[in-house]
Design a protein around this motif. Structure first.
Motif, short mmCIF file in Angstrom:
data_model
loop_
_atom_site.label_atom_id
_atom_site.label_comp_id
_atom_site.label_asym_id
_atom_site.label_seq_id
_atom_site.Cartn_x
_atom_site.Cartn_y
_atom_site.Cartn_z
N PRO A 126 -20.94 -12.92 19.94
CA PRO A 126 -21.41 -12.15 18.74
C PRO A 126 -20.31 -10.93 18.32
O PRO A 126 -19.50 -10.66 19.48
N ILE A 127 -20.38 -10.74 17.24
CA ILE A 127 -19.49 -9.52 16.82
C ILE A 127 -20.29 -8.17 16.90
O ILE A 127 -19.94 -7.21 16.50
N ALA A 128 -21.63 -8.39 17.11
CA ALA A 128 -22.76 -7.03 17.16
C ALA A 128 -23.57 -7.44 18.26
O ALA A 128 -24.02 -8.64 18.58
N GLY A 129 -24.01 -6.32 18.78
CA GLY A 129 -25.29 -6.35 19.78
C GLY A 129 -24.46 -6.47 21.29
O GLY A 129 -23.32 -6.54 21.49
N TYR B 46 -27.75 -7.86 7.81
CA TYR B 46 -26.92 -8.69 8.23
C TYR B 46 -27.23 -10.10 8.86
O TYR B 46 -26.38 -10.67 9.61
N GLY B 47 -28.30 -10.25 8.83
CA GLY B 47 -29.16 -11.49 9.33
C GLY B 47 -29.08 -11.77 10.76
O GLY B 47 -29.27 -12.71 11.53
N TRP B 48 -29.16 -10.53 11.44
CA TRP B 48 -29.16 -10.46 12.97
C TRP B 48 -30.56 -11.33 13.63
O TRP B 48 -30.48 -11.72 14.65
N SER C 213 -21.61 -15.57 11.63
CA SER C 213 -21.86 -16.51 10.55
C SER C 213 -21.21 -16.00 9.31
O SER C 213 -20.72 -14.83 9.15
N LYS C 214 -21.17 -16.77 8.32
CA LYS C 214 -20.30 -16.58 7.15
C LYS C 214 -21.08 -15.36 6.23
O LYS C 214 -20.44 -14.55 6.06
N LYS D 90 -12.04 -8.98 16.19
CA LYS D 90 -11.32 -9.03 15.00
C LYS D 90 -11.90 -8.95 13.63
O LYS D 90 -11.55 -8.08 12.84
N PRO D 91 -13.06 -9.56 13.38
CA PRO D 91 -13.78 -9.30 11.91
C PRO D 91 -14.09 -7.88 11.86
O PRO D 91 -14.00 -7.36 10.59
#
Length: 210
Positions: free
Chosen positions: A30-33, A165-167, A175-176, A196-197
């Motif tokens: 993931p990019i979050a959490g 953000y759809g977490w 995800s897109k 990176k994102p």
């Protein structure tokens, strides 16, 4: 796909290691959490049926097995924070979460079965790395289930504070729709800035205050 069983644990029991803990983590991608790890010691006479790699199970089945494990096994869950991930990198942070989960088991295990090909360097208990361990050892698959259900629930909670953000459905994975929200809504305090994102958005100067 192979089904995990108890043969590694039984081999260790025969060598005198009676308290064998399976250890696994979730949340490296993931990019979050946070990244979350669990350590589980199963009781040979009370192993819940249907244990498997958490990714092979439905959410409902994982939650049912979670409750069975809470009742029948020794379970410990721990995290490494987004700040720790950004500071020491995701591999080391995932190992730190594993080390914390193991340390919280009391009394401590005699031996550890670790999912993957590396043993966290901070562990002092004898251990073996097991590639694809969550499909090999029921103790590791139990740990994967406990870590995933805990982390998924945590991301649902965070989604209530940072909607859009759809977490609650993507669990922080890129995800897109999550990446589009990152671009449109900005970075939250729960995004991993070293990924990176997020890093690319950060350099465009868009962030969300806590």
């Amino acid at each position: 796909m192979s089904t995990p069983d108890y043969h590694l644990e039984e081999e260790l029991h025969a060598q005198g290691f009676l308290r064998v803990a399976g250890v696994d983590e979730v949340g490296r991608g993931p990019i979050a959490g946070p990244v979350t790890a669990a350590a589980v010691i199963l009781s040979p006479g009370a192993i819940p049926e249907g244990l498997n790699d958490s990714k092979q199970l439905t959410a409902r089945r994982r939650e049912a097995l979670e409750q069975a494990l809470i009742t029948a096994a020794e379970v410990s869950i721990a995290h490494a924070s987004v700040e720790e991930i950004d500071e020491i990198n995701i591999l080391r942070a995932s190992h730190l979460a594993m080390e914390r989960a193991v340390a919280a088991l009391d009394p401590p295990p005699d031996f550890l079965l670790i999912d993957g090909n590396m043993i966290p360097r901070g562990l002092t208990i004898p251990a073996r790395a097991v590639v694809k361990g969550d499909a090999t050892s029921v103790s590791i698959s139990a740990a994967s289930i406990m870590a995933k259900t805990c982390r998924d629930r945590l991301m649902v909670d965070l989604a209530q504070h940072y909607p859009g953000y759809g977490w609650e459905t993507n669990a922080g994975y890129p995800s897109k729709s999550h990446k589009n929200a990152l671009r449109d809504l900005g970075i939250t305090p729960h995004h991993r800035r070293s990924f990176k994102p997020v890093h690319n958005i950060l350099y465009q100067g868009k962030s969300v205050s806590s």
